[in-house]
Design an enzyme around this catalytic site. Structure first.
Site, PDB file in Angstrom:
ATOM      1  N   CYS A 173       0.847  -1.194   0.155  1.00 36.43           N
ATOM      2  CA  CYS A 173      -0.033   0.144  -0.153  1.00 36.43           C
ATOM      3  C   CYS A 173       0.789   1.398  -0.176  1.00 36.43           C
ATOM      4  CB  CYS A 173      -0.849  -0.027   1.146  1.00 36.43           C
ATOM      5  SG  CYS A 173      -1.800   1.335   1.462  1.00 36.43           S
ATOM      6  N   ASN A 211      -2.102  -9.012  -9.054  1.00 31.80           N
ATOM      7  CA  ASN A 211      -2.994  -8.058  -8.846  1.00 31.80           C
ATOM      8  C   ASN A 211      -2.986  -6.823  -9.599  1.00 31.80           C
ATOM      9  OD1 ASN A 211      -3.228  -5.540  -6.245  1.00 31.80           O
ATOM     10  ND2 ASN A 211      -5.023  -6.537  -7.102  1.00 31.80           N
TER      11      ASN A 211
END
Length: 320
Positions: A83, A194
């Site tokens: 993140c 992803n």
């Protein structure tokens, strides 16, 4: 997916797919261990299988957060090292930890020692001036050495200086080939890909190419029916396909229970806006939920009425 995949979102998504693994929004280890924010671990038993995603950089603190998460009944504990949020950087966790794989390895060893629940890692292909073709294999090697058997790789670099978290989700180019190369280098490592994946057709393409899993974030949130309704049939071999209309009906008693416990309607309906994306009546559905949830005394009947309206429109179109 911070502020997105909360427990209400996950319960909705479970109505659309019974088999996909759901992830919590990232919960920081300090919030659990020092802040006592145990409410962040609340979930409905129907959400299983569900993984708790943790953020942190202190091995002892992550170990304690893992113990707490395991006792709460989560099926997997995932350490987020991908993140790029400024909130995450300021706490020295998230993607910034890609610069220190040895520290990440110490963290996951501590987490594994604290709980029998499987520990997994989510990462980027690199950050800032790193050369991902060099740093990603080294990072994965250290994860394997620490006993990690499953990783999810967001196929973009993270630019911690110069790009906002939103820009980091779109601007750095995707390098799917590099992620697929990692499967060749680490054949025994379960690798999920992803980043930028919006359809089940894409997901199936990656699985057919030899990757072990596919993680879908924003598309599963904004167009959940498109991604999840046929996931069980296409990916897991189920014989049935779910319908967003049935998911809405399943949400009605859940909404009632939430309101009875003092919750607010929009805490749930904000996650339901995209259920009929691309279908006739989708705009009216979003408007009814957006405006209706703000009205005094609004409850599940408002949602039921909005559903009846969109079903009536579909029936009219079929008759024509």
């Amino acid at each position: 997916m911070m502020d997105w995949t909360d427990r209400h979102c996950r319960f909705l998504h479970r109505q659309l797919s019974q088999h996909t693994l759901l992830y919590t929004e990232m919960v920081t280890a300090p919030a659990l261990v020092r802040g006592g924010a145990l409410h962040l671990l609340d979930y409905n038993a129907d959400e299983h299988p569900v993984a708790l995603q943790l953020g942190g950089s202190d091995p002892a603190e992550l170990a304690e957060a893992t113990r707490i998460g395991a006792e709460a009944g989560y099926d997997e504990i995932n350490l987020n090292v991908g993140c790029p949020s400024d909130r995450v950087q300021s706490g020295c966790f998230g993607a910034v930890l890609m610069r220190d794989p040895a520290l990440v390895a110490r963290c996951v060893r501590a987490m594994q020692a604290a709980s029998p629940v499987e520990i997994t890692v989510k990462c980027r292909i690199g950050v800032d001036d790193q050369i991902p073709q060099e740093t990603l294999p080294e990072f994965l090697s250290q994860m394997v050495g620490a006993g990690i058997e499953r990783v999810a790789i967001h196929a973009r670099m993270a630019w911690l200086q110069g790009l906002s978290p939103k820009e980091n989700r779109d601007i750095p180019p995707l390098d799917y080939d590099l992620v697929q190369q990692m499967k060749g280098l680490f054949p025994n490592l379960h690798i999920s890909i992803n980043g930028g994946i919006t359809t089940l057709a894409q997901a199936n393409g990656f699985l057919d190419a030899g990757l072990d899993g596919v993680m879908v974030g924003r598309a599963a949130y904004h167009t959940p029916a498109d991604v999840l309704c046929e996931a069980d049939a296409q990916i897991y071999g189920a014989t049935t396909v779910s319908r967003p209309e049935d998911a809405v009906r399943a949400m009605l008693p859940y909404i009632d229970a939430h309101l009875d416990n003092g919750g607010r309607l929009n805490q749930i309906t904000r996650h339901m806006m995209g259920l009929f994306a691309g279908r006739p009546g989708a705009r009216a559905w979003r408007r009814q939920l957006s405006e209706g949830a703000a009205k005094t005394g609004a409850n599940s009947e408002m949602v039921r009425t909005a559903l009846e309206d969109i079903e009536a429109l579909a029936g009219t179109l079929q008759e024509v």
